[in-house]
Design a protein around this motif. Structure first.
Motif, PDB file in Angstrom:
ATOM      1  N   GLN A 136       0.701  -2.084  -0.081  1.00 39.79           N
ATOM      2  CA  GLN A 136       0.170   0.286  -0.093  1.00 39.79           C
ATOM      3  C   GLN A 136       0.622   1.461   0.165  1.00 39.79           C
ATOM      4  N   ALA A 137       2.164   1.311   0.477  1.00 35.39           N
ATOM      5  CA  ALA A 137       2.540   2.512   0.699  1.00 35.39           C
ATOM      6  C   ALA A 137       3.366   2.594  -0.230  1.00 35.39           C
ATOM      7  N   ALA A 138       4.210   1.442  -0.871  1.00 39.79           N
ATOM      8  CA  ALA A 138       5.127   1.859  -1.929  1.00 39.79           C
ATOM      9  C   ALA A 138       3.822   2.496  -3.592  1.00 39.79           C
ATOM     10  N   THR A 139       2.295   1.726  -3.219  1.00 40.26           N
ATOM     11  CA  THR A 139       2.102   2.141  -4.004  1.00 40.26           C
ATOM     12  C   THR A 139       1.361   3.821  -4.106  1.00 40.26           C
ATOM     13  N   ALA A 140       0.644   4.402  -2.999  1.00 45.79           N
ATOM     14  CA  ALA A 140       0.409   5.767  -2.555  1.00 45.79           C
ATOM     15  C   ALA A 140       1.116   6.744  -3.104  1.00 45.79           C
ATOM     16  N   LYS A 141       3.007   5.498  -2.631  1.00 43.67           N
ATOM     17  CA  LYS A 141       3.922   6.743  -2.454  1.00 43.67           C
ATOM     18  C   LYS A 141       4.450   7.229  -5.042  1.00 43.67           C
ATOM     19  N   ARG A 142       3.685   6.348  -5.550  1.00 45.72           N
ATOM     20  CA  ARG A 142       3.923   6.094  -7.240  1.00 45.72           C
ATOM     21  C   ARG A 142       2.848   7.299  -6.779  1.00 45.72           C
ATOM     22  N   LEU A 143       1.337   7.669  -6.145  1.00 44.58           N
ATOM     23  CA  LEU A 143       0.978   8.438  -6.943  1.00 44.58           C
ATOM     24  C   LEU A 143       1.127   9.965  -6.832  1.00 44.58           C
ATOM     25  N   LYS A 144       1.765  10.208  -5.825  1.00 42.46           N
ATOM     26  CA  LYS A 144       2.620  11.532  -5.629  1.00 42.46           C
ATOM     27  C   LYS A 144       1.571  12.345  -4.865  1.00 42.46           C
ATOM     28  N   VAL A 145       0.880  12.599  -4.104  1.00 41.35           N
ATOM     29  CA  VAL A 145       0.154  13.151  -3.702  1.00 41.35           C
ATOM     30  C   VAL A 145       0.789  13.207  -2.122  1.00 41.35           C
ATOM     31  N   ALA A 146       1.020  14.586  -2.442  1.00 39.38           N
ATOM     32  CA  ALA A 146       1.681  15.838  -1.258  1.00 39.38           C
ATOM     33  C   ALA A 146       1.890  15.424  -0.092  1.00 39.38           C
ATOM     34  N   GLU A 147       2.970  15.538   0.765  1.00 43.43           N
ATOM     35  CA  GLU A 147       2.550  15.092   2.050  1.00 43.43           C
ATOM     36  C   GLU A 147       1.894  14.226   3.125  1.00 43.43           C
ATOM     37  N   ILE A 148       1.196  13.005   1.564  1.00 43.10           N
ATOM     38  CA  ILE A 148       0.226  12.330   2.292  1.00 43.10           C
ATOM     39  C   ILE A 148       1.460  10.730   1.790  1.00 43.10           C
ATOM     40  N   THR A 149       2.055   9.666   2.948  1.00 39.90           N
ATOM     41  CA  THR A 149       2.411   8.013   2.464  1.00 39.90           C
ATOM     42  C   THR A 149       1.537   7.495   2.939  1.00 39.90           C
ATOM     43  N   THR A 150       0.232   7.659   4.412  1.00 39.46           N
ATOM     44  CA  THR A 150      -0.366   7.043   4.522  1.00 39.46           C
ATOM     45  C   THR A 150       0.081   5.908   5.796  1.00 39.46           C
ATOM     46  N   VAL A 151       1.059   6.095   5.939  1.00 39.34           N
ATOM     47  CA  VAL A 151       1.937   4.988   6.867  1.00 39.34           C
ATOM     48  C   VAL A 151       2.792   5.642   8.287  1.00 39.34           C
ATOM     49  N   VAL A 152       2.811   6.796   7.354  1.00 42.15           N
ATOM     50  CA  VAL A 152       4.117   8.196   8.625  1.00 42.15           C
ATOM     51  C   VAL A 152       3.189   9.166   8.737  1.00 42.15           C
ATOM     52  N   VAL A 153       3.228  10.070  10.001  1.00 46.80           N
ATOM     53  CA  VAL A 153       3.076  10.835   9.968  1.00 46.80           C
ATOM     54  C   VAL A 153       4.055  11.773  10.544  1.00 46.80           C
ATOM     55  N   THR A 154       5.263  11.353  10.889  1.00 44.06           N
ATOM     56  CA  THR A 154       6.216  11.813  11.470  1.00 44.06           C
ATOM     57  C   THR A 154       6.738  12.862  10.504  1.00 44.06           C
ATOM     58  N   SER A 155       7.280  13.090   9.404  1.00 45.74           N
ATOM     59  CA  SER A 155       7.701  13.746   8.192  1.00 45.74           C
ATOM     60  C   SER A 155       6.279  15.074   8.263  1.00 45.74           C
ATOM     61  N   THR A 156       4.948  14.585   7.729  1.00 46.35           N
ATOM     62  CA  THR A 156       4.097  15.481   8.071  1.00 46.35           C
ATOM     63  C   THR A 156       4.267  16.619   9.487  1.00 46.35           C
ATOM     64  N   ILE A 157       3.857  15.948  10.712  1.00 46.08           N
ATOM     65  CA  ILE A 157       3.807  16.783  11.744  1.00 46.08           C
ATOM     66  C   ILE A 157       5.247  18.223  11.717  1.00 46.08           C
ATOM     67  N   THR A 158       6.757  17.207  11.849  1.00 49.79           N
ATOM     68  CA  THR A 158       7.773  18.337  11.134  1.00 49.79           C
ATOM     69  C   THR A 158       7.157  19.103  10.131  1.00 49.79           C
ATOM     70  N   GLY A 159       6.487  19.112   9.074  1.00 47.91           N
ATOM     71  CA  GLY A 159       6.021  19.913   7.771  1.00 47.91           C
ATOM     72  C   GLY A 159       5.143  20.914   8.290  1.00 47.91           C
ATOM     73  N   LEU A 160       3.986  20.457   9.097  1.00 42.36           N
ATOM     74  CA  LEU A 160       3.084  21.351   9.383  1.00 42.36           C
ATOM     75  C   LEU A 160       3.910  22.261  10.905  1.00 42.36           C
ATOM     76  N   ALA A 161       4.284  22.284  11.070  1.00 41.31           N
ATOM     77  CA  ALA A 161       5.289  23.151  12.212  1.00 41.31           C
ATOM     78  C   ALA A 161       6.372  24.029  11.366  1.00 41.31           C
ATOM     79  N   SER A 162       6.946  23.493  11.003  1.00 39.29           N
ATOM     80  CA  SER A 162       8.140  24.378  10.358  1.00 39.29           C
ATOM     81  C   SER A 162       7.559  24.614   9.190  1.00 39.29           C
ATOM     82  N   ASP A 163       7.163  24.591   8.046  1.00 38.13           N
ATOM     83  CA  ASP A 163       6.244  24.961   7.256  1.00 38.13           C
ATOM     84  C   ASP A 163       4.834  26.334   8.367  1.00 38.13           C
ATOM     85  N   SER A 164       4.889  26.352   9.287  1.00 35.63           N
ATOM     86  CA  SER A 164       3.181  27.258   9.524  1.00 35.63           C
ATOM     87  C   SER A 164       4.055  28.823  10.012  1.00 35.63           C
ATOM     88  N   ARG A 165       3.291  29.476   9.836  1.00 31.59           N
ATOM     89  CA  ARG A 165       2.754  30.785   9.705  1.00 31.59           C
ATOM     90  C   ARG A 165       3.846  31.185  11.122  1.00 31.59           C
TER      91      ARG A 165
END
Length: 242
Positions: free
Chosen positions: A138-167
């Motif tokens: 599932q994760a490899a298939t989702a990766k090929r769809l290239k949906v930015a910021e969504i991996t379906t299996v982990v959110v650590t990088s998502t949390i980092t991006g949310l905080a570091s790119d915030s206003r």
């Protein structure tokens, strides 16, 4: 870009990947709470568990996290080979990969319902390894769809991006909605999975199977419809000239 209920293919893929993110929370809660503290989607958790266990962590499992890690990589490798020749976006191979995940989840649901997987260590390890194989696919298939910021299996990088790119951090808050949704959905999925365990392990797996099936069918139908519309559009100019 072809329009449909969700507005565009990109928006549809985002919705579908967010749904799979929720189902990962369900499956990981089931594996960790119901099958001897093993993650089948979040491999970061397994790597950390293995490190602590090898250092003598009290009663921490080694075999199941190690097997889950190996089978997750195998699933990702198999999906990568299947999808290698395709470009970005949905394809028949995408449908095939997610169909395999859906059928695998349904098969495991029946297996868990009938077999004493919590009492038999071998059966429990079989279930977690199979689940990791499916989550890697599932994760490899989702990766090929290239949906930015969504991996379906982990959110650590998502949390980092949310905080570091915030206003607050001086950024523009890019993708904050989808990042926040991904974090919330994997948490809600874990909540749903933990709640399902009060009934039966199979209920959590059935919920994940329903979501994976819905994602597969919706994505495949939308892809076929877009192909048909593109073909009709390509034929229209020649008909007009005739």
């Amino acid at each position: 870009m072809r329009k449909h209920f969700f507005g565009s293919a990109e928006r549809l893929h985002l919705v579908l990947m967010l749904a799979l993110t929720f189902s990962t929370g369900v499956v990981d809660a089931m594996g960790y709470l119901g099958l001897d503290r093993v993650f089948t989607g979040n491999m970061t958790g397994n790597v950390v568990l293995l490190g602590m266990a090898m250092a003598g962590g009290t009663s921490l499992p080694i075999l199941r996290p190690a097997l889950a890690l190996a089978f997750f990589m195998l699933g990702a490798a198999l999906a990568g080979r299947l999808l290698r020749r395709n470009g970005e976006g949905w394809s028949p191979q995408t449908s095939a990969a997610l169909l395999a995940v859906s059928l695998g989840l349904w098969a495991l649901t029946v297996f868990v319902l009938l077999a004493p997987v919590q009492a038999d260590p071998t059966l429990g390890s079989t279930v977690t390894s199979a689940l990791a194989l499916l989550m890697g696919t599932q994760a490899a298939t989702a990766k090929r769809l290239k949906v930015a910021e969504i991996t379906t299996v982990v959110v650590t990088s998502t949390i980092t991006g949310l905080a570091s790119d915030s206003r607050l951090a001086g950024g523009k808050g890019t993708f904050w909605q989808r990042r926040a949704l991904a974090i919330a959905l994997i948490m809600l999925g874990a909540l749903a999975g933990a709640a399902a365990l009060h009934v039966h392990l199979a209920l959590a797996l059935a919920l994940a199977a329903v979501i994976a099936t819905a994602v597969t069918v919706t994505g495949h139908v939308a892809h076929r419809r877009a192909e048909a519309e593109a073909k009709t559009g390509a034929e229209s100019p020649s008909l007009a000239r005739d």
